[in-house]
Write a protein that holds these residues in place. Sequence first.
Motif, mmCIF file in Angstrom:
data_model
loop_
_atom_site.group_PDB
_atom_site.id
_atom_site.type_symbol
_atom_site.label_atom_id
_atom_site.label_comp_id
_atom_site.label_asym_id
_atom_site.label_seq_id
_atom_site.Cartn_x
_atom_site.Cartn_y
_atom_site.Cartn_z
ATOM 1 N N MET A 104 78.238 27.194 44.718
ATOM 2 C CA MET A 104 77.492 28.054 43.799
ATOM 3 C C MET A 104 76.028 27.663 43.903
ATOM 4 O O MET A 104 75.689 26.491 43.760
ATOM 5 C CB MET A 104 77.984 27.870 42.366
ATOM 6 C CG MET A 104 79.378 28.333 42.152
ATOM 7 S SD MET A 104 79.818 28.113 40.427
ATOM 8 C CE MET A 104 81.567 28.194 40.539
ATOM 9 N N LEU A 105 75.194 28.639 44.137
ATOM 10 C CA LEU A 105 73.776 28.363 44.320
ATOM 11 C C LEU A 105 73.015 28.589 43.023
ATOM 12 O O LEU A 105 73.212 29.591 42.341
ATOM 13 C CB LEU A 105 73.211 29.251 45.432
ATOM 14 C CG LEU A 105 73.889 29.077 46.790
ATOM 15 C CD1 LEU A 105 73.339 30.087 47.785
ATOM 16 C CD2 LEU A 105 73.732 27.673 47.310
ATOM 17 N N GLY A 106 72.149 27.639 42.682
ATOM 18 C CA GLY A 106 71.335 27.733 41.478
ATOM 19 C C GLY A 106 71.381 26.446 40.705
ATOM 20 O O GLY A 106 72.140 25.524 41.011
ATOM 21 N N GLY A 107 70.558 26.373 39.682
ATOM 22 C CA GLY A 107 70.536 25.203 38.814
ATOM 23 C C GLY A 107 71.724 25.202 37.871
ATOM 24 O O GLY A 107 72.385 26.226 37.673
ATOM 25 N N ILE A 108 71.984 24.069 37.256
ATOM 26 C CA ILE A 108 73.118 23.929 36.336
ATOM 27 C C ILE A 108 73.064 24.980 35.242
ATOM 28 O O ILE A 108 74.063 25.609 34.923
ATOM 29 C CB ILE A 108 73.145 22.502 35.724
ATOM 30 C CG1 ILE A 108 73.540 21.485 36.771
ATOM 31 C CG2 ILE A 108 74.086 22.418 34.535
ATOM 32 C CD1 ILE A 108 74.966 21.593 37.231
ATOM 33 N N SER A 109 71.906 25.189 34.638
ATOM 34 C CA SER A 109 71.808 26.163 33.559
ATOM 35 C C SER A 109 72.080 27.581 34.053
ATOM 36 O O SER A 109 72.566 28.423 33.305
ATOM 37 C CB SER A 109 70.426 26.090 32.895
ATOM 38 O OG SER A 109 69.414 26.392 33.836
ATOM 39 N N GLU A 110 71.787 27.853 35.304
ATOM 40 C CA GLU A 110 72.001 29.191 35.866
ATOM 41 C C GLU A 110 73.456 29.446 36.240
ATOM 42 O O GLU A 110 73.928 30.580 36.179
ATOM 43 C CB GLU A 110 71.118 29.393 37.101
ATOM 44 C CG GLU A 110 69.642 29.347 36.802
ATOM 45 C CD GLU A 110 68.808 29.239 38.062
ATOM 46 O OE1 GLU A 110 69.312 28.711 39.078
ATOM 47 O OE2 GLU A 110 67.652 29.681 38.023
ATOM 48 N N ILE A 111 74.161 28.420 36.660
ATOM 49 C CA ILE A 111 75.532 28.628 37.153
ATOM 50 C C ILE A 111 76.613 28.145 36.188
ATOM 51 O O ILE A 111 77.797 28.323 36.453
ATOM 52 C CB ILE A 111 75.747 27.946 38.523
ATOM 53 C CG1 ILE A 111 75.669 26.430 38.391
ATOM 54 C CG2 ILE A 111 74.801 28.505 39.561
ATOM 55 C CD1 ILE A 111 76.204 25.689 39.574
ATOM 56 N N ALA A 112 76.225 27.561 35.054
ATOM 57 C CA ALA A 112 77.213 26.979 34.132
ATOM 58 C C ALA A 112 78.253 27.997 33.683
ATOM 59 O O ALA A 112 79.456 27.717 33.705
ATOM 60 C CB ALA A 112 76.512 26.360 32.927
ATOM 61 N N GLU A 113 77.820 29.184 33.290
ATOM 62 C CA GLU A 113 78.762 30.198 32.816
ATOM 63 C C GLU A 113 79.662 30.675 33.956
ATOM 64 O O GLU A 113 80.867 30.838 33.788
ATOM 65 C CB GLU A 113 78.013 31.385 32.215
ATOM 66 C CG GLU A 113 78.945 32.408 31.591
ATOM 67 C CD GLU A 113 78.193 33.543 30.912
ATOM 68 O OE1 GLU A 113 78.815 34.605 30.753
ATOM 69 O OE2 GLU A 113 77.007 33.378 30.554
ATOM 70 N N GLU A 114 79.077 30.876 35.132
ATOM 71 C CA GLU A 114 79.854 31.300 36.289
ATOM 72 C C GLU A 114 80.884 30.227 36.674
ATOM 73 O O GLU A 114 82.034 30.535 36.999
ATOM 74 C CB GLU A 114 78.928 31.577 37.472
ATOM 75 C CG GLU A 114 79.623 32.141 38.675
ATOM 76 C CD GLU A 114 78.664 32.462 39.817
ATOM 77 O OE1 GLU A 114 79.175 32.749 40.916
ATOM 78 O OE2 GLU A 114 77.444 32.429 39.630
ATOM 79 N N ALA A 115 80.485 28.967 36.616
ATOM 80 C CA ALA A 115 81.403 27.873 36.951
ATOM 81 C C ALA A 115 82.546 27.803 35.939
ATOM 82 O O ALA A 115 83.706 27.599 36.323
ATOM 83 C CB ALA A 115 80.651 26.547 36.994
ATOM 84 N N GLU A 116 82.245 27.992 34.659
ATOM 85 C CA GLU A 116 83.287 27.969 33.632
ATOM 86 C C GLU A 116 84.244 29.145 33.819
ATOM 87 O O GLU A 116 85.462 28.984 33.697
ATOM 88 C CB GLU A 116 82.684 27.996 32.232
ATOM 89 C CG GLU A 116 83.697 28.036 31.119
ATOM 90 C CD GLU A 116 84.731 26.917 31.125
ATOM 91 O OE1 GLU A 116 85.878 27.155 30.691
ATOM 92 O OE2 GLU A 116 84.414 25.795 31.575
ATOM 93 N N ASP A 117 83.703 30.331 34.114
ATOM 94 C CA ASP A 117 84.553 31.503 34.353
ATOM 95 C C ASP A 117 85.480 31.272 35.545
ATOM 96 O O ASP A 117 86.660 31.607 35.493
ATOM 97 C CB ASP A 117 83.703 32.753 34.598
ATOM 98 C CG ASP A 117 82.982 33.244 33.354
ATOM 99 O OD1 ASP A 117 83.315 32.786 32.246
ATOM 100 O OD2 ASP A 117 82.065 34.082 33.512
ATOM 101 N N LEU A 118 84.948 30.683 36.609
ATOM 102 C CA LEU A 118 85.760 30.379 37.783
ATOM 103 C C LEU A 118 86.852 29.376 37.431
ATOM 104 O O LEU A 118 88.023 29.561 37.777
ATOM 105 C CB LEU A 118 84.901 29.833 38.924
ATOM 106 C CG LEU A 118 85.672 29.327 40.146
ATOM 107 C CD1 LEU A 118 86.395 30.475 40.849
ATOM 108 C CD2 LEU A 118 84.747 28.611 41.101
ATOM 109 N N THR A 119 86.492 28.327 36.729
ATOM 110 C CA THR A 119 87.451 27.290 36.348
ATOM 111 C C THR A 119 88.585 27.861 35.504
ATOM 112 O O THR A 119 89.744 27.520 35.689
ATOM 113 C CB THR A 119 86.734 26.159 35.589
ATOM 114 O OG1 THR A 119 85.742 25.608 36.446
ATOM 115 C CG2 THR A 119 87.689 25.061 35.183
ATOM 116 N N ALA A 120 88.233 28.761 34.574
ATOM 117 C CA ALA A 120 89.250 29.357 33.700
ATOM 118 C C ALA A 120 90.131 30.366 34.424
ATOM 119 O O ALA A 120 91.272 30.598 34.033
ATOM 120 C CB ALA A 120 88.582 30.021 32.499
#
Length: 154
Positions: free
Chosen positions: A25-41
């Motif tokens: 996932m490209l971007g800073g933590i604040s930019e990808i946090a929601e996308e990472a959580e959605d992927l994890t879920a």
Amino acid sequence: FNNVRAAFEFGVPAESTVNGRAYLMLGGISEIAEEAEDLTAALPPFGRMESIEPDSSDGGDFTVSGYALDNRGVVSVEARVDETHDVPLSYGISRPDVCIAWPGYPDCSLVGFTGPLPAALFGGGPECGHSVEIIATDTDGNARVIDSHLVYAE
């Protein structure tokens, strides 16, 4: 570039293989946090049906076994015969061999499943094949067919 990952310890025996899932996932933590959580879920469970065999001591029933893993945990495993009959399987059997190949999953040493499939579900004679699917469900409610086989009863 941020390298965000869970930290866990594991050992690798000689001449073995370690498997894992990786996502970029490209971007800073604040930019990808929601996308990472959605992927994890949204990640569904995975695994394998390692055996399905007739059990002569059980009146012709079949015994099925294997393992199921998920990034947050598996809550149930069931067998579906011919897309109509669902049979709950016992989940949580010790499988330390799976953890060696797939380290870092929740409750990893207890990811095995097994259970009997009643002979009555396999009617029609030896020439009639029956579909057996293994369905695992995770703590987020994601369900997936993790393996399937065609079985011929005698």
